[in-house]
Design a protein around this motif. Structure first.
Motif, PDB file in Angstrom:
ATOM      1  N   LEU A   1     -17.719  44.685 -44.339  1.00  0.00           N
ATOM      2  CA  LEU A   1     -18.282  44.319 -43.041  1.00  0.00           C
ATOM      3  C   LEU A   1     -17.158  43.637 -42.271  1.00  0.00           C
ATOM      4  CD1 LEU A   1     -20.536  43.573 -40.956  1.00  0.00           C
ATOM      5  CD2 LEU A   1     -21.133  41.686 -42.450  1.00  0.00           C
TER       6      LEU A   1
ATOM      7  N   SER B   1     -16.171  44.071 -38.035  1.00  0.00           N
ATOM      8  CA  SER B   1     -16.777  43.660 -36.756  1.00  0.00           C
ATOM      9  C   SER B   1     -18.299  43.716 -36.827  1.00  0.00           C
ATOM     10  CB  SER B   1     -16.288  44.581 -35.633  1.00  0.00           C
ATOM     11  OG  SER B   1     -16.869  45.862 -35.772  1.00  0.00           O
ATOM     12  N   GLY B   2     -18.825  44.486 -37.774  1.00  0.00           N
ATOM     13  CA  GLY B   2     -20.271  44.659 -37.897  1.00  0.00           C
ATOM     14  C   GLY B   2     -20.794  45.836 -37.091  1.00  0.00           C
TER      15      GLY B   2
ATOM     16  N   LEU C   1     -22.432  48.657 -39.344  1.00  0.00           N
ATOM     17  CA  LEU C   1     -23.707  48.265 -39.942  1.00  0.00           C
ATOM     18  C   LEU C   1     -24.786  48.004 -38.898  1.00  0.00           C
ATOM     19  CD1 LEU C   1     -22.604  46.207 -43.043  1.00  0.00           C
ATOM     20  CD2 LEU C   1     -24.157  48.175 -43.021  1.00  0.00           C
ATOM     21  N   SER C   2     -24.448  47.396 -37.774  1.00  0.00           N
ATOM     22  CA  SER C   2     -25.462  47.175 -36.732  1.00  0.00           C
ATOM     23  C   SER C   2     -26.041  48.509 -36.289  1.00  0.00           C
ATOM     24  CB  SER C   2     -24.878  46.505 -35.490  1.00  0.00           C
ATOM     25  OG  SER C   2     -24.017  45.492 -35.820  1.00  0.00           O
TER      26      SER C   2
ATOM     27  N   VAL D   1     -16.921  40.940 -47.037  1.00  0.00           N
ATOM     28  CA  VAL D   1     -17.148  40.512 -45.657  1.00  0.00           C
ATOM     29  C   VAL D   1     -15.848  39.890 -45.177  1.00  0.00           C
ATOM     30  CG1 VAL D   1     -18.396  38.933 -44.133  1.00  0.00           C
ATOM     31  CG2 VAL D   1     -19.627  40.144 -45.946  1.00  0.00           C
TER      32      VAL D   1
ATOM     33  N   PRO E   1     -20.265  36.749 -37.658  1.00  0.00           N
ATOM     34  CA  PRO E   1     -20.580  38.156 -37.925  1.00  0.00           C
ATOM     35  C   PRO E   1     -21.932  38.566 -37.332  1.00  0.00           C
ATOM     36  CG  PRO E   1     -20.635  36.845 -39.948  1.00  0.00           C
ATOM     37  CD  PRO E   1     -20.126  35.955 -38.871  1.00  0.00           C
ATOM     38  N   ALA E   2     -21.989  39.788 -36.845  1.00  0.00           N
ATOM     39  CA  ALA E   2     -23.200  40.302 -36.188  1.00  0.00           C
ATOM     40  C   ALA E   2     -24.335  40.507 -37.190  1.00  0.00           C
ATOM     41  CB  ALA E   2     -22.874  41.624 -35.495  1.00  0.00           C
ATOM     42  N   ILE E   3     -23.977  40.627 -38.466  1.00  0.00           N
ATOM     43  CA  ILE E   3     -24.922  40.969 -39.528  1.00  0.00           C
ATOM     44  C   ILE E   3     -24.783  39.968 -40.673  1.00  0.00           C
ATOM     45  CG2 ILE E   3     -25.539  42.784 -41.200  1.00  0.00           C
ATOM     46  CD1 ILE E   3     -25.736  43.903 -38.544  1.00  0.00           C
ATOM     47  N   GLU E   4     -25.885  39.630 -41.282  1.00  0.00           N
ATOM     48  CA  GLU E   4     -25.853  38.810 -42.508  1.00  0.00           C
ATOM     49  C   GLU E   4     -26.402  39.666 -43.636  1.00  0.00           C
ATOM     50  OE1 GLU E   4     -25.369  35.412 -43.264  1.00  0.00           O
ATOM     51  OE2 GLU E   4     -25.290  34.376 -41.331  1.00  0.00           O
ATOM     52  N   PRO E   5     -25.561  40.335 -44.409  1.00  0.00           N
ATOM     53  CA  PRO E   5     -26.078  41.198 -45.463  1.00  0.00           C
ATOM     54  C   PRO E   5     -26.854  40.396 -46.507  1.00  0.00           C
ATOM     55  CG  PRO E   5     -23.739  41.581 -45.118  1.00  0.00           C
ATOM     56  CD  PRO E   5     -24.095  40.347 -44.353  1.00  0.00           C
TER      57      PRO E   5
END
Ligand code: PRP
Ligand code: MN
Ligand code: MG
Length: 183
Positions: A104, A106-107, A110-111, A132, A140-144
């Protein structure tokens, strides 16, 4: 020393480090998905090596499918546009989907994928990211749900991660020498 290995400045995660991280992630996923028959979605091409290992660390019924998207292509920097190269063959309505990614950054990838797959009516969509990237000043745009480990903001290769389609076959995670990608 071989040409491939001599392009690596530093080994960040050895094969043994990787094995330990993947085992731990597999145990977490096994616990959380018991009785759910999840669909593991590997994001080609980078996630292929991690997915192959992670699947074998998951001890419950599951299936696997593949999506090919690309945002980086042959460039060192993301183009900012995610392109679907191959879609899933599996219908995901009502399924518990686990997207597996190698990194991950820029995200963006996944976004895009999470939004796309959520639109198909799955029971759930979660993410397992092996790495990450920590970028200072950027949230980060996403929190896996599942994270292997964090890596510094450097050019990371190996264990599926490429630079210009090379280095995916390195069995460890390394930092590429700047002179390799500044050429
Ligand atoms: C790389 C990597 C992730 C993505 C992460 O894929 O494998 O999928 O970039 O970057 P992001 O968080 O900024 O989107 P790439 O597009 O290079 O394709 P590949 O997997 O075929 O190498
Ligand atoms: Mn990728
Ligand atoms: Mg790539």
């Amino acid at each position: 020393m071989e040409a491939l290995h001599s392009d690596v400045k530093e080994v960040l995660l050895s094969e043994e480090d990787i094995h330990q991280i993947v085992s731990r992630m597999g145990e977490q996923i096994t616990r959380d998905y018991a009785g759910k028959n999840p669909l593991v979605v590997a994001v080609l091409r980078g996630a292929v090596v991690f997915t192959a290992d992670l699947m074998r660390a998951i001890d419950c019924p599951m299936s696997v499918d593949f999506m090919a998207v690309s945002s980086y292509g042959e460039a060192a920097k993301s183009s900012g546009v995610v392109r679907i190269v191959k879609d899933l063959d599996t219908k995901i309505e009502g399924r518990d989907v686990l997207i597996v990614e190698d990194i991950l950054d820029s995200g963006l990838t996944l976004s895009y994928l999470i939004d796309l797959l959520k639109g198909r009516g799955p029971a759930s969509v979660e993410v397992a990211a092996f790495l990450v990237k920590d970028v200072t000043g950027k949230t980060p745009a996403i929190e896996p749900r599942y994270v292997g480990t964090h890596v510094p903001d450097e050019f990371i290769v190996g264990y599926g991660l490429d630079f210009a389609e090379r280095y995916r076959n390195l069995p460890y995670i390394g930092i590429l020498k700047p002179e390799v990608y500044q050429k």
